[in-house]
Design a protein around this motif. Sequence first.
Motif, short mmCIF file in Angstrom:
data_model
loop_
_atom_site.label_atom_id
_atom_site.label_comp_id
_atom_site.label_asym_id
_atom_site.label_seq_id
_atom_site.Cartn_x
_atom_site.Cartn_y
_atom_site.Cartn_z
N ASP A 1 0.87 -1.12 -0.01
CA ASP A 1 -0.05 0.04 -0.04
C ASP A 1 0.83 1.18 0.01
O ASP A 1 1.95 1.07 -0.04
N SER A 2 0.26 2.39 -0.11
CA SER A 2 0.74 3.52 -0.42
C SER A 2 1.60 4.15 1.10
O SER A 2 2.21 5.21 1.28
N ALA A 3 1.36 3.25 2.40
CA ALA A 3 1.89 3.91 3.62
C ALA A 3 3.00 3.03 4.10
O ALA A 3 3.13 2.62 5.39
N ASP A 4 3.49 2.17 3.16
CA ASP A 4 4.59 1.04 3.58
C ASP A 4 4.18 -0.07 4.43
O ASP A 4 4.99 -0.78 5.10
N GLY A 5 2.87 -0.32 3.98
CA GLY A 5 2.34 -1.51 4.51
C GLY A 5 1.74 -2.42 3.41
O GLY A 5 1.93 -2.29 2.52
N TRP A 6 1.01 -3.61 3.86
CA TRP A 6 0.67 -4.49 3.09
C TRP A 6 -0.88 -4.89 3.26
O TRP A 6 -1.42 -5.00 4.65
N LEU B 1 7.37 -7.04 -10.85
CA LEU B 1 7.24 -6.97 -11.89
C LEU B 1 5.65 -6.63 -12.52
O LEU B 1 4.76 -7.03 -11.75
N PRO B 2 5.40 -5.99 -13.68
CA PRO B 2 4.18 -5.88 -14.09
C PRO B 2 3.53 -7.20 -14.61
O PRO B 2 4.00 -8.03 -15.27
N VAL B 3 2.15 -7.20 -14.24
CA VAL B 3 1.52 -8.55 -14.73
C VAL B 3 1.31 -8.62 -16.35
O VAL B 3 0.50 -9.50 -16.80
N HIS B 4 1.25 -7.41 -17.09
CA HIS B 4 1.02 -7.43 -18.56
C HIS B 4 2.15 -8.09 -19.30
O HIS B 4 2.03 -8.38 -20.39
N HIS B 5 3.23 -8.41 -18.51
CA HIS B 5 4.53 -8.86 -19.30
C HIS B 5 4.69 -10.50 -18.78
O HIS B 5 4.33 -10.90 -17.70
N TRP C 1 4.24 -11.54 -2.17
CA TRP C 1 4.48 -10.24 -1.63
C TRP C 1 4.50 -9.44 -3.01
O TRP C 1 5.77 -9.43 -3.66
N MET C 2 3.53 -8.47 -3.18
CA MET C 2 3.31 -7.95 -4.67
C MET C 2 3.67 -6.35 -4.52
O MET C 2 2.81 -5.87 -3.76
N MET C 3 4.54 -5.76 -5.34
CA MET C 3 4.85 -4.62 -5.38
C MET C 3 4.59 -3.95 -6.89
O MET C 3 4.53 -4.81 -7.77
N GLN C 4 4.05 -2.74 -6.95
CA GLN C 4 4.10 -2.05 -8.35
C GLN C 4 5.34 -1.93 -8.99
O GLN C 4 6.27 -1.62 -8.16
N PRO C 5 5.33 -1.69 -10.35
CA PRO C 5 6.83 -1.13 -10.88
C PRO C 5 7.16 0.13 -10.11
O PRO C 5 8.25 0.15 -10.11
N ASP C 6 6.24 0.99 -10.00
CA ASP C 6 6.26 2.13 -9.61
C ASP C 6 6.76 2.17 -8.29
O ASP C 6 7.78 3.20 -7.94
N ASP C 7 6.52 1.25 -7.24
CA ASP C 7 6.98 0.99 -5.83
C ASP C 7 8.56 0.84 -6.08
O ASP C 7 9.40 1.43 -5.24
N PHE C 8 8.77 -0.25 -7.03
CA PHE C 8 10.27 -0.27 -7.11
C PHE C 8 10.97 0.65 -7.59
O PHE C 8 12.18 1.03 -6.95
N ILE C 9 10.40 1.28 -8.69
CA ILE C 9 11.44 2.70 -9.07
C ILE C 9 11.61 3.87 -7.95
O ILE C 9 12.58 4.31 -7.95
N ARG C 10 10.50 4.10 -7.16
CA ARG C 10 10.49 5.01 -6.22
C ARG C 10 11.46 4.34 -5.06
O ARG C 10 12.26 5.25 -4.57
N SER C 11 11.59 3.24 -4.71
CA SER C 11 12.34 2.63 -3.49
C SER C 11 12.65 1.26 -3.79
O SER C 11 12.07 0.30 -3.28
N PRO C 12 13.59 0.99 -4.45
CA PRO C 12 14.02 -0.39 -4.41
C PRO C 12 14.56 -1.02 -3.08
O PRO C 12 14.54 -2.29 -2.76
N LEU C 13 14.83 0.02 -2.27
CA LEU C 13 15.20 -0.48 -0.88
C LEU C 13 13.92 -1.17 -0.16
O LEU C 13 14.25 -2.19 0.49
N ARG C 14 12.70 -0.62 -0.57
CA ARG C 14 11.69 -1.37 0.09
C ARG C 14 11.31 -2.69 -0.47
O ARG C 14 11.05 -3.56 0.47
N TYR C 15 11.70 -2.83 -1.58
CA TYR C 15 11.65 -4.14 -1.93
C TYR C 15 12.78 -5.06 -1.43
O TYR C 15 12.46 -6.33 -1.12
N LEU C 16 13.89 -4.66 -1.01
CA LEU C 16 14.92 -5.57 -0.65
C LEU C 16 14.56 -5.71 0.78
O LEU C 16 14.94 -6.75 1.08
N ARG C 17 14.05 -4.93 1.57
CA ARG C 17 13.41 -4.86 2.89
C ARG C 17 12.64 -5.96 3.07
O ARG C 17 12.42 -6.70 3.86
#
Length: 579
Positions: A51-56, A231-235, A254-270
């Motif tokens: 979600d937009s608040a660093d939660g799930w 990863l985007p699900v259209h690909h 655990w599903m993130m949007q591509p935008d989430d990754f671009i904004r914060s790859p550290l969130r993905y690694l975390r």
Amino acid sequence: MLRRAGHGATPRVCRKCREPWERTGTLGDRNRGLLDWLDQPSTERGLYYADSADGWDFWSYRDLAALVLRTAAALRAQGVGQGDVVALVLRSSPGFVAGFFGALAAGATPCSIPPPFAFQRADEYEKHASHLFATAAPRFTVCDDESLEQIRKVASGLGLQEPVAFDELVAGAEPLERPMPLPETALIQFTSGSSGFSRGVLISADALRTNLAGMGQWLGCAPQYPAVSWLPVHHDMGLVGFLLNVVVTGFDGWMMQPDDFIRSPLRYLRCISDQGAVMTAMPNFGLAYILRRVRPADLRELRFDSVRCVIIGAERVDRQVLEDFHALLGPHGLDRGALLPAYGSAEATLAVTGLAPGEGWSAQAPDAGDAASLAGAAVVGCGRPLEGRTVRILSEEGEELPDGRVGEIVVTGVSIASGYIGTTGSASGTSVDDGGLATGDAGFLRDGQLFVIGRLGDGLKVNGKMVFAESLEALLHHRGIPERRVAVLLGVRDGVPTGVAVFGGVRPGWREAAHEVLSEWLGDAELHMVELPRGGVSVTSSGKPRRRVIWKALCAGEFDATTRPLTAEAEADAPVAAD
């Protein structure tokens, strides 16, 4: 939009998978039906959406299964029948899962179309989407709210039924009692379109099922192993390689949007660290992006001991990026053997070859005497064929070549597409027939492992040896030019061998680097450069340079105003473009 299942407002306590890694079971053990997970869906496992608040937001498989059957009933109520095509223009979400599996449960064929976020310009998106819709000819279209207006415009222009927002579709729908028989075609999957317009590939239910089973056996997938994706699900890599793999197998995703990754790859690694994730996947550029954005100090509290599968595909894999990525995460527990280069294509449903977990990747060059090779250029191995698939390397005359010799990669066996739908609009060189899948890719085999060099049509023969655009781009990336900021074009223009460096927002030193690399490898070829604004290099929805499209535009004179010779003096003579 749907937010979460009622009981899932608070995610479960973070946990790590402590069980030993085992690659057990036979292909038959893993050969689950596409809708078998609906029979006894778990209340404990499911999908977590960032979600937009660093939660799930947690959706259990039980809640997703109920939503799938509601969606299937709603589609039937809209007149969707057996074998009809249902277009899905949705971001990664519970609605996408319900739309995809709901279409299958309704006996229809899902087709995932990129949402507008995948394109920078609205006019480019509408042109691309119009081609996809005209090709797929859907009986019904489901969108999310942010896509609805643009898809209405596209549908209206083609005379198609007006799209419906997902929430509106399922409002008040009662679940279908049981799924309908599966359609013959379980997926229309579009190619990336790097060689022109995307081609619609027909994937049978059996091909999709066997590809998921093959991946499960290769990776050792089991419900106790959590996974993370942006990863985007259209690909195809995000859809088949991750989402469908996760849902059909039934493990936590655990599903993130591509935008989430671009904004914060550290969130993905975390997330990988916090959840003890075992599997993730991304193209090479994702690894490179993490290297640009994440510093060693950022990882101080993170651990990656749990990771066993980082699937790397969709584009050529850069060995230096692999080395640097392991140097960054290795001190925090990432095993070098967890980096798994793989090879596949939309026409093969997805996966063709993959490196076994724990083996450790290697880079090798083709035979030095091979007249079709780029001398001295080692490429990363993409593993061995999955069970039921055969990979051969063929010459231009169709003869099978021995180990170390470069030729066209040809794939036969299970999970090859049934064919294409509609007109191709492409010059990709890829074809599907009774002889299997002629990929249009160049590569070689050694000791059973596949090494992929590049597209056969994106090369130029120099002094009897083939030089590939992807090889030159890799050299430019090593010289500090980021991916997606440069594309190399190779061909014969007006009878003259020609190499072109196309920049998107050129920076100091890039022209000089391009001249040094291209002049070294292309001999007496005529060299040019095209300078476009940042974001001006045309790429597919999955980020690959559309080299042949750009080449066609160049030859048509569309870049005359921004084209000039690429010389040793070009750097000093030219201004720096705004970044």
